[in-house]
Design a protein around this motif. Structure first.
Motif, PDB file in Angstrom:
ATOM      1  N   LEU A 147      38.129  41.284  54.875  1.00 11.24           N
ATOM      2  CA  LEU A 147      39.547  41.647  54.805  1.00 11.24           C
ATOM      3  C   LEU A 147      39.785  42.853  53.913  1.00 11.24           C
ATOM      4  O   LEU A 147      40.428  43.821  54.318  1.00 11.24           O
ATOM      5  N   ILE A 148      39.264  42.819  52.703  1.00 10.55           N
ATOM      6  CA  ILE A 148      39.659  43.811  51.697  1.00 10.55           C
ATOM      7  C   ILE A 148      38.497  44.673  51.224  1.00 10.55           C
ATOM      8  O   ILE A 148      38.679  45.605  50.458  1.00 10.55           O
ATOM      9  N   GLY A 149      37.277  44.371  51.653  1.00  9.64           N
ATOM     10  CA  GLY A 149      36.119  45.139  51.224  1.00  9.64           C
ATOM     11  C   GLY A 149      35.322  44.400  50.157  1.00  9.64           C
ATOM     12  O   GLY A 149      35.865  43.563  49.433  1.00  9.64           O
ATOM     13  N   GLU A 150      34.035  44.746  50.080  1.00  7.64           N
ATOM     14  CA  GLU A 150      33.142  44.027  49.167  1.00  7.64           C
ATOM     15  C   GLU A 150      33.456  44.303  47.706  1.00  7.64           C
ATOM     16  O   GLU A 150      33.495  43.389  46.891  1.00  7.64           O
ATOM     17  N   VAL A 151      33.730  45.576  47.385  1.00  5.95           N
ATOM     18  CA  VAL A 151      33.916  45.947  45.981  1.00  5.95           C
ATOM     19  C   VAL A 151      35.219  45.379  45.432  1.00  5.95           C
ATOM     20  O   VAL A 151      35.252  44.779  44.341  1.00  5.95           O
ATOM     21  N   VAL A 152      36.306  45.526  46.184  1.00  3.71           N
ATOM     22  CA  VAL A 152      37.605  45.013  45.712  1.00  3.71           C
ATOM     23  C   VAL A 152      37.591  43.487  45.667  1.00  3.71           C
ATOM     24  O   VAL A 152      38.105  42.874  44.724  1.00  3.71           O
ATOM     25  N   GLY A 153      36.972  42.857  46.668  1.00  4.90           N
ATOM     26  CA  GLY A 153      36.868  41.402  46.659  1.00  4.90           C
ATOM     27  C   GLY A 153      36.049  40.896  45.477  1.00  4.90           C
ATOM     28  O   GLY A 153      36.407  39.904  44.824  1.00  4.90           O
ATOM     29  N   ALA A 154      34.950  41.610  45.168  1.00  6.68           N
ATOM     30  CA  ALA A 154      34.130  41.220  44.015  1.00  6.68           C
ATOM     31  C   ALA A 154      34.908  41.408  42.713  1.00  6.68           C
ATOM     32  O   ALA A 154      34.793  40.594  41.785  1.00  6.68           O
ATOM     33  N   ARG A 155      35.726  42.457  42.622  1.00  3.40           N
ATOM     34  CA  ARG A 155      36.548  42.668  41.418  1.00  3.40           C
ATOM     35  C   ARG A 155      37.584  41.561  41.268  1.00  3.40           C
ATOM     36  O   ARG A 155      37.857  41.106  40.150  1.00  3.40           O
ATOM     37  N   LEU A 156      38.152  41.127  42.356  1.00  4.76           N
ATOM     38  CA  LEU A 156      39.124  40.013  42.297  1.00  4.76           C
ATOM     39  C   LEU A 156      38.444  38.734  41.802  1.00  4.76           C
ATOM     40  O   LEU A 156      38.969  38.015  40.943  1.00  4.76           O
ATOM     41  N   ILE A 157      37.232  38.433  42.344  1.00  2.79           N
ATOM     42  CA  ILE A 157      36.502  37.234  41.927  1.00  2.79           C
ATOM     43  C   ILE A 157      36.121  37.335  40.449  1.00  2.79           C
ATOM     44  O   ILE A 157      36.242  36.365  39.688  1.00  2.79           O
ATOM     45  N   SER A 158      35.678  38.531  40.021  1.00  2.00           N
ATOM     46  CA  SER A 158      35.277  38.715  38.636  1.00  2.00           C
ATOM     47  C   SER A 158      36.464  38.560  37.687  1.00  2.00           C
ATOM     48  O   SER A 158      36.346  37.954  36.622  1.00  2.00           O
ATOM     49  N   HIS A 159      37.615  39.103  38.081  1.00  2.00           N
ATOM     50  CA  HIS A 159      38.805  39.015  37.225  1.00  2.00           C
ATOM     51  C   HIS A 159      39.335  37.585  37.148  1.00  2.00           C
ATOM     52  O   HIS A 159      39.821  37.161  36.095  1.00  2.00           O
ATOM     53  N   ALA A 160      39.225  36.861  38.245  1.00  2.00           N
ATOM     54  CA  ALA A 160      39.695  35.472  38.253  1.00  2.00           C
ATOM     55  C   ALA A 160      38.723  34.551  37.525  1.00  2.00           C
ATOM     56  O   ALA A 160      39.115  33.482  37.052  1.00  2.00           O
ATOM     57  N   GLY A 161      37.436  34.925  37.439  1.00  2.00           N
ATOM     58  CA  GLY A 161      36.444  34.087  36.771  1.00  2.00           C
ATOM     59  C   GLY A 161      35.495  33.417  37.738  1.00  2.00           C
ATOM     60  O   GLY A 161      34.327  33.214  37.428  1.00  2.00           O
ATOM     61  N   SER A 162      35.979  33.059  38.907  1.00  2.00           N
ATOM     62  CA  SER A 162      35.151  32.459  39.955  1.00  2.00           C
ATOM     63  C   SER A 162      35.946  32.455  41.253  1.00  2.00           C
ATOM     64  O   SER A 162      37.166  32.679  41.258  1.00  2.00           O
ATOM     65  N   LEU A 163      35.250  32.174  42.333  1.00  2.00           N
ATOM     66  CA  LEU A 163      35.923  32.103  43.639  1.00  2.00           C
ATOM     67  C   LEU A 163      36.876  30.918  43.698  1.00  2.00           C
ATOM     68  O   LEU A 163      37.945  30.990  44.319  1.00  2.00           O
ATOM     69  N   THR A 164      36.532  29.828  43.033  1.00  2.00           N
ATOM     70  CA  THR A 164      37.401  28.643  43.012  1.00  2.00           C
ATOM     71  C   THR A 164      38.705  28.943  42.283  1.00  2.00           C
ATOM     72  O   THR A 164      39.788  28.541  42.734  1.00  2.00           O
ATOM     73  N   ASN A 165      38.596  29.649  41.140  1.00  2.00           N
ATOM     74  CA  ASN A 165      39.818  30.018  40.414  1.00  2.00           C
ATOM     75  C   ASN A 165      40.699  30.946  41.240  1.00  2.00           C
ATOM     76  O   ASN A 165      41.934  30.823  41.233  1.00  2.00           O
ATOM     77  N   LEU A 166      40.054  31.884  41.943  1.00  2.00           N
ATOM     78  CA  LEU A 166      40.828  32.798  42.799  1.00  2.00           C
ATOM     79  C   LEU A 166      41.517  32.032  43.919  1.00  2.00           C
ATOM     80  O   LEU A 166      42.662  32.342  44.294  1.00  2.00           O
ATOM     81  N   ALA A 167      40.835  31.021  44.472  1.00  2.00           N
ATOM     82  CA  ALA A 167      41.444  30.230  45.548  1.00  2.00           C
ATOM     83  C   ALA A 167      42.616  29.398  45.037  1.00  2.00           C
ATOM     84  O   ALA A 167      43.545  29.089  45.798  1.00  2.00           O
ATOM     85  N   LYS A 168      42.601  29.045  43.756  1.00  2.00           N
ATOM     86  CA  LYS A 168      43.701  28.246  43.187  1.00  2.00           C
ATOM     87  C   LYS A 168      44.935  29.074  42.850  1.00  2.00           C
ATOM     88  O   LYS A 168      46.020  28.523  42.679  1.00  2.00           O
ATOM     89  N   TYR A 169      44.749  30.411  42.743  1.00  2.00           N
ATOM     90  CA  TYR A 169      45.882  31.261  42.379  1.00  2.00           C
ATOM     91  C   TYR A 169      46.874  31.370  43.535  1.00  2.00           C
ATOM     92  O   TYR A 169      46.472  31.432  44.707  1.00  2.00           O
ATOM     93  N   PRO A 170      48.175  31.447  43.235  1.00  2.00           N
ATOM     94  CA  PRO A 170      49.148  31.756  44.298  1.00  2.00           C
ATOM     95  C   PRO A 170      49.080  33.237  44.673  1.00  2.00           C
ATOM     96  O   PRO A 170      48.480  34.047  43.957  1.00  2.00           O
TER      97      PRO A 170
END
Length: 465
Positions: A230-253
């Motif tokens: 959807l958004i690209g590997e680099v931006v998606g990885a930055r989102l996961i890194s900023h959230a702390g984990s993929l689970t935390n990112l999935a919990k965010y609204p």
């Protein structure tokens, strides 16, 4: 929702065979629902059960025979260790810690390569200042500086090598002409050696950065394929890194994902009562850059919504696929086209139905491949075990044959010894008999034997006289 095998075995052994009127007291409502679903036993949860469990824990050492306080403490410690170990365990193929570390290293490498390249420009610029304007890219500048070295030694023969580095014949010709009429100072060979070695280090760092980016792309396709599609590997990885984990990112609204990375601007806006930021890390995606200025806020909100859906699909799906990410990307493209041309996009329900059908086919194919791999692995394991068993049998048979041969050989040796002893005894007896019974000599031999004796007697008589 799936009852653990150990717990199921324990309940099967503890509960009576006729379970129709059995009511089980369970402290956790989810566990009670799981027991009811798996075993069909009615479970009761509530305050009475909690009080009973508390009383059992308090008087556990008195209720269980042979349990001391020390052994109970050891059992609790072991249970705590096993629980923590089960919590820490993770799937090797879906670990997001490696993505967080790799994207952090990638950002750090970008900063370091930029700093070092500027140092090479400044250092080599004393000798060849015109090269900075001809080759503006950092990594290419380092390669060209390493290739040229002393500008006075640059000639027509070096044009082919320059063209390979610069990928442009006109640029290579411009570098050659600039080297002939350069305003730079002369530089000693020792300084040139240092500049070339430093340029080599910067080039190796940039090559490593490319390899790291490929590694990040492969890890993102395994861990979060929909988000990366959807958004690209680099931006998606930055989102996961900023959230702390993929689970935390999935919990965010979606509203949090939209401004993720712009917290400083958000709190400043809240403090000064100004306009809050419209986007954070998702600004680096291509969609917001393609949108018009008046539509940037709307498309960022829509994109954050789709990113949240994609991260939740990646986090909680058993077999992650990029089908949903491709469909969500198509939806964002359609929304961009709607802002520009007014063409109405498809409804989300229709798109998701198509995605579910395609994803089910992909998942079935993936499972089929996994089953084939598992069957092949089992066959290989079976063949290996059979080969080991056959080798063990052969070794056992060989050892048995050797022992039998040794026994037979020992028996043969014993028989030979006995036969030799039996043969040697009569031969010795016969020799003795022959010695005892000498045959009488014939008359001629007696005369021959008597003549020397007579001669000896005559000689003795002469001596006496």
């Amino acid at each position: 929702g799936v009852l653990h095998e150990d717990l199921r075995l324990l309940l099967d052994t503890a509960l009576p065979p006729k379970r129709k009127k059995v009511v089980l007291g369970v402290g956790d409502a989810k566990m009670g629902a799981a027991v009811l679903e798996e075993l069909g036993v009615q479970c009761q949860t509530g305050g009475v059960v909690a009080e009973l469990m508390r009383g059992i824990r308090l008087h556990f050492s008195a209720l269980v025979r042979g349990l001391t306080a020390q052994s109970a403490a050891k059992a609790q410690l072991g249970l705590g260790h096993s629980y923590s170990r089960a919590k820490v365990k993770f799937n090797v193929h879906r670990v997001d810690n490696m993505i967080i570390q790799s994207i952090s290293l990638l950002d750090q490498l970008d900063k370091d390569i930029n700093t070092f390249s500027m140092r090479v420009r400044e250092w080599y610029g004393y000798h060849f200042p015109e090269l900075i304007k001809i080759v503006p890219e950092n990594s290419m500048y380092c390669r060209v500086a390493k290739f040229i070295g002393n500008r006075r030694e640059l000639s027509e023969e070096s044009l082919e090598g320059l063209e390979e580095i610069v990928m442009d014949s006109a640029k290579a010709q411009a570098i050659l002409e600039a080297s002939r009429s350069s305003m730079g100072m002369d530089i000693s060979p020792l300084d040139l050696i240092n500049i070339e070695s430093f340029s080599r280090r910067v080039i190796s760092l940039s090559d490593y950065r490319k390899g790291l980016q490929e590694y990040l792309r492969s890890k993102m396709s395994q861990v979060a394929p929909s988000l990366s599609a959807l958004i690209g590997e680099v931006v998606g990885a930055r989102l996961i890194s900023h959230a702390g984990s993929l689970t935390n990112l999935a919990k965010y609204p979606a509203s949090t994902v939209q401004i993720l990375g712009a917290e400083k601007a958000l709190f400043r806006a809240l403090k000064t009562r100004g306009n809050t930021p419209k986007y954070g890390l998702i600004f680096h995606s291509t969609f917001i850059g393609r949108a018009a200025a008046k539509n940037k806020g709307r498309i960022s909100r829509y994109l954050a919504n789709k990113c949240t859906i994609a991260s939740r699909i990646d986090c909680f799906s058993e077999v992650p696929t990029s089908v949903f990410g491709d469909k969500l990307r198509e939806q964002v493209e359609e929304r961009l086209a709607f802002y520009e041309t007014g063409e109405p996009p498809r409804k989300n329900l229709e798109v998701m139905k198509e995605a579910v059908v395609e994803a089910s086919e992909v998942v079935a194919e993936v499972k089929r491949r996994q089953e084939k791999k598992e069957k092949k692995r089992k066959k290989r394991e079976k063949r290996r075990l059979e080969a080991l068993a056959a080798a063990a049998e052969e070794s056992a048979e060989n050892s048995l044959m050797e022992t039998e041969e040794n026994d037979v050989g020992a028996k043969k040796k014993k028989k030979k010894k006995k036969q030799q002893l039996e043969e040697s005894e009569p031969e010795e007896n016969g020799v003795e008999e022959e010695e005892e019974e000498e045959e009488p000599l014939p008359k001629k031999k007696r005369k021959v034997m008597a003549e020397p004796e007579q001669e000896e007697e005559e000689e003795e008589k002469k001596k006496k006289k």
